[in-house]
Write an enzyme that holds these catalytic residues in place. Structure first.
Site, PDB file in Angstrom:
ATOM      1  N   HIS A  28       3.169   8.439  -5.462  1.00  0.00           N
ATOM      2  CA  HIS A  28       2.830   9.117  -4.190  1.00  0.00           C
ATOM      3  C   HIS A  28       1.966   8.216  -3.294  1.00  0.00           C
ATOM      4  CE1 HIS A  28       4.093  12.838  -6.302  1.00  0.00           C
ATOM      5  NE2 HIS A  28       3.440  12.285  -7.312  1.00  0.00           N
ATOM      6  N   SER A  72       0.867 -12.162  18.021  1.00  0.00           N
ATOM      7  CA  SER A  72       1.096 -11.246  19.121  1.00  0.00           C
ATOM      8  C   SER A  72       0.764 -11.963  20.418  1.00  0.00           C
ATOM      9  CB  SER A  72       0.204 -10.015  18.958  1.00  0.00           C
ATOM     10  OG  SER A  72      -0.013  -9.394  20.204  1.00  0.00           O
ATOM     11  N   LYS A 103      -3.851 -11.027  15.799  1.00  0.00           N
ATOM     12  CA  LYS A 103      -2.732 -10.536  14.981  1.00  0.00           C
ATOM     13  C   LYS A 103      -1.970 -11.643  14.249  1.00  0.00           C
ATOM     14  CE  LYS A 103      -1.179  -6.915  14.659  1.00  0.00           C
ATOM     15  NZ  LYS A 103      -0.401  -6.039  15.508  1.00  0.00           N
ATOM     16  N   GLU A 153       9.413  -7.322   7.713  1.00  0.00           N
ATOM     17  CA  GLU A 153       9.747  -6.229   8.635  1.00  0.00           C
ATOM     18  C   GLU A 153      11.210  -6.310   9.076  1.00  0.00           C
ATOM     19  OE1 GLU A 153       6.297  -4.960  11.502  1.00  0.00           O
ATOM     20  OE2 GLU A 153       6.245  -7.131  11.238  1.00  0.00           O
ATOM     21  N   GLN A 198      42.586  -4.371  11.225  1.00  0.00           N
ATOM     22  CA  GLN A 198      42.030  -5.545  11.885  1.00  0.00           C
ATOM     23  C   GLN A 198      40.535  -5.363  12.124  1.00  0.00           C
ATOM     24  OE1 GLN A 198      44.414  -7.851  14.762  1.00  0.00           O
ATOM     25  NE2 GLN A 198      42.927  -7.181  16.280  1.00  0.00           N
TER      26      GLN A 198
HETATM   27  N1  ARG Z   1      45.181  -9.841  12.874  1.00  0.00           N
HETATM   28  C1  ARG Z   1      45.762  -8.912  11.966  1.00  0.00           C
HETATM   29  C2  ARG Z   1      44.684  -8.273  11.116  1.00  0.00           C
HETATM   30  O1  ARG Z   1      43.625  -8.748  11.116  1.00  0.00           O
HETATM   31  C3  ARG Z   1      46.730  -9.623  11.067  1.00  0.00           C
HETATM   32  C4  ARG Z   1      47.810  -8.744  10.525  1.00  0.00           C
HETATM   33  C5  ARG Z   1      48.611  -8.240  11.651  1.00  0.00           C
HETATM   34  N2  ARG Z   1      49.848  -7.679  11.261  1.00  0.00           N
HETATM   35  C6  ARG Z   1      50.612  -7.043  12.114  1.00  0.00           C
HETATM   36  N3  ARG Z   1      51.740  -6.635  11.711  1.00  0.00           N
HETATM   37  N4  ARG Z   1      50.232  -6.796  13.351  1.00  0.00           N
HETATM   38  O2  ARG Z   1      44.878  -7.265  10.463  1.00  0.00           O
END
Ligand code: ARG
Length: 463
Positions: free
Chosen positions: A160, A281, A287, A294, A326
């Site tokens: 605590h 600071s 300081k 941090e 992606q």
């Molecule tokens: N740039 C795409 C990714 O990062 C690669 C794969 C894309 N494939 C597709 N059929 N559009 O996922």
């Protein structure tokens, strides 16, 4: 390629991509960091295609030489990344064809960007896991060495955030190491699931070419090829798993940070952090702020955020590959970068901590931290524990009134509370006696801290 578009996939398109959509859908600005692993994967793929007779040896050699040259161009900063070529994969493939002609167009036989990108990310993450493991080991070694130096240093242990019982500073540091040891083990465990090869899954269903996936896997150092093509191109659970263990590491480091921030404060004053890990600071000349801990404490937040991003990204996605995926890269990359930075900062800083041993000792002495030891003493003389608790509570009350610790009272004063108290009571009321008495596996006694440090170091040496 069609007239209307310069894209490698432009065949069925009758108009060029909208300029905004082109930028909106491109990933090359961030996935170019996969170039090394993309080329590594392509070289293995071409090598395998030649072995099974899909490419001739000359074609393979031209592809490999072209890819190696491209690698050099990228490393030297000479490569011209193009947003209209969408991603790292098509940029490199287009450059290969520009360099070696029609043979360059054969590289993509029997694969898709879907299995290619999944392979690249796994190769990349595997290398990063190895780098992070080294850095985590360095942090552990520094923590354990400091623990050994401070095996006899007494400080208050807290529950605590109130002074509870005396512990050794070495013991406290080894508690940190326990957290880091589990983190290390999780990292290695995650690596096992990362190191599976999706290549060969092609777009989603596999390929009609007589590919030898075991051979490609061996060339790339994967443990084995993946076992289901749909799963291979679609799941990113390995990246989520990595971000979850990264979150745990950052959670642990935020706790270490919090303690360092407290300990450097004037109110605790337990340690000194060298100036090179602190800043001042601009308005308050007195300081010296513990910025590194941090910031590490603060950076845990962004990594938790990335974990939630990836979980949400994957949630409800139908099989197999979707463009959503992606979006896996930026959270994963930032998690890796953040974790690497935090581990480096801590691995450099922890061994440089300068404990203020007298301050720690004084703080333990002031807080009646040996009250439990007095209760245990009474129990050894036959007093039931609950009654002993009551007796010691009264003695502490007296001490608070008088401004004196239990060890500073006279024998006669202590005997007012229980007549079983004898002169040997002072052996258990000292802080040294208190910590030395906790002499079992996992206890805070200096001898146990030294033994635990040895065991911990052996675990790291065996990696
Ligand atoms: N740039 C795409 C990714 O990062 C690669 C794969 C894309 N494939 C597709 N059929 N559009 O996922």
């Amino acid at each position: 390629m069609s007239q209307q578009t310069d894209k490698p996939w432009g065949g069925r398109f009758s108009e060029a991509t909208d300029a905004f959509v082109e930028r909106f859908t491109a990933s090359v600005t961030f996935d170019q960091r996969l170039y090394h692993h993309d080329i590594q994967g392509s070289i293995a793929h071409a090598t395998m295609l030649a072995r099974v007779g899909v490419l001739t040896e000359d074609e393979r050699d031209a592809i490999i030489q072209g890819l190696n040259e491209i690698h050099g161009e990228i490393e030297r900063g000479e490569f011209d990344w193009s947003v209209s070529l969408e991603d790292v994969h098509m940029n490199i493939e287009a450059r290969l064809t520009a360099k070696i002609g029609i043979t360059g167009k054969k590289l993509h036989t029997g694969r898709s960007r879907n299995d290619q990108v999944a392979t690249d990310v796994r190769l990349y993450l595997r290398d990063e896991i190895d780098t992070l493991s080294e850095e985590l080991s360095r942090l552990q070694r520094g923590t354990i060495e400091l623990a050994e130096r401070e095996a006899d240093t007494i400080m208050p242990g807290f529950t605590h955030l109130q002074t509870a019982q005396p512990v050794t500073f070495g013991h406290h540091l080894l508690a940190w190491n326990e957290m880091l040891q589990r983190d290390y083990e999780r990292l290695q465990d995650c690596r096992k699931r990362v190191n599976i090869m999706p290549l060969g899954a092609a777009a989603l269903a596999g390929t009609t070419y007589p590919i030898d996936r075991a051979y490609t896997a061996e060339l790339l150092g994967f443990d084995r090829p993946s076992t289901n093509s749909l799963d291979s191109v679609s799941d990113r659970d390995f990246a989520i798993e990595f971000c979850s263990l990264a979150s745990l590491i950052l959670m642990h480091m935020s706790r270490m940070s919090e303690e360092l921030v407290l300990w450097t404060s004037a109110q605790f004053d337990f340690i000194h952090l060298p100036d090179r890990f602190c800043t001042g600071s601009s308005i308050m000349p007195q300081k010296k702020n513990p910025d590194v801990p941090e910031l590490v404490r603060g950076k845990s937040g962004r990594v938790y955020g990335h974990l939630i991003s990836l979980l949400t990204l994957m949630k409800s996605q139908p099989l197999a590959y979707n463009k959503d995926n992606q979006e896996d890269k930026e959270p994963l990359f930032d998690t890796i970068d953040t974790l690497k930075g935090c581990l480096k900062a801590f691995a450099d800083m922890i061994p440089a901590i300068e404990p203020k041993r007298e301050q720690m000792f004084e703080a333990a002495r002031r807080g009646f931290s040996t009250a439990t030891d007095l209760a245990d003493y009474l129990v050894r003389s036959g007093v039931p524990f609950r009654d002993a608790h009551e007796v010691v509570g009264k003695a502490v009350g007296f001490g608070v009134e008088q401004g004196r610790d239990l060890s500073e009272m006279t024998l006669a004063e202590l005997q007012q509370f229980s007549d079983v108290i004898a002169a040997d009571v002072f052996d258990v009321l000292t802080l040294e006696g208190s910590v030395a008495a906790r002499d079992h596996i996992g206890g805070t006694a200096p001898a146990q801290v030294r033994a635990a440090a040895q065991t911990a170091k052996a675990l790291i040496a065996a990696r």
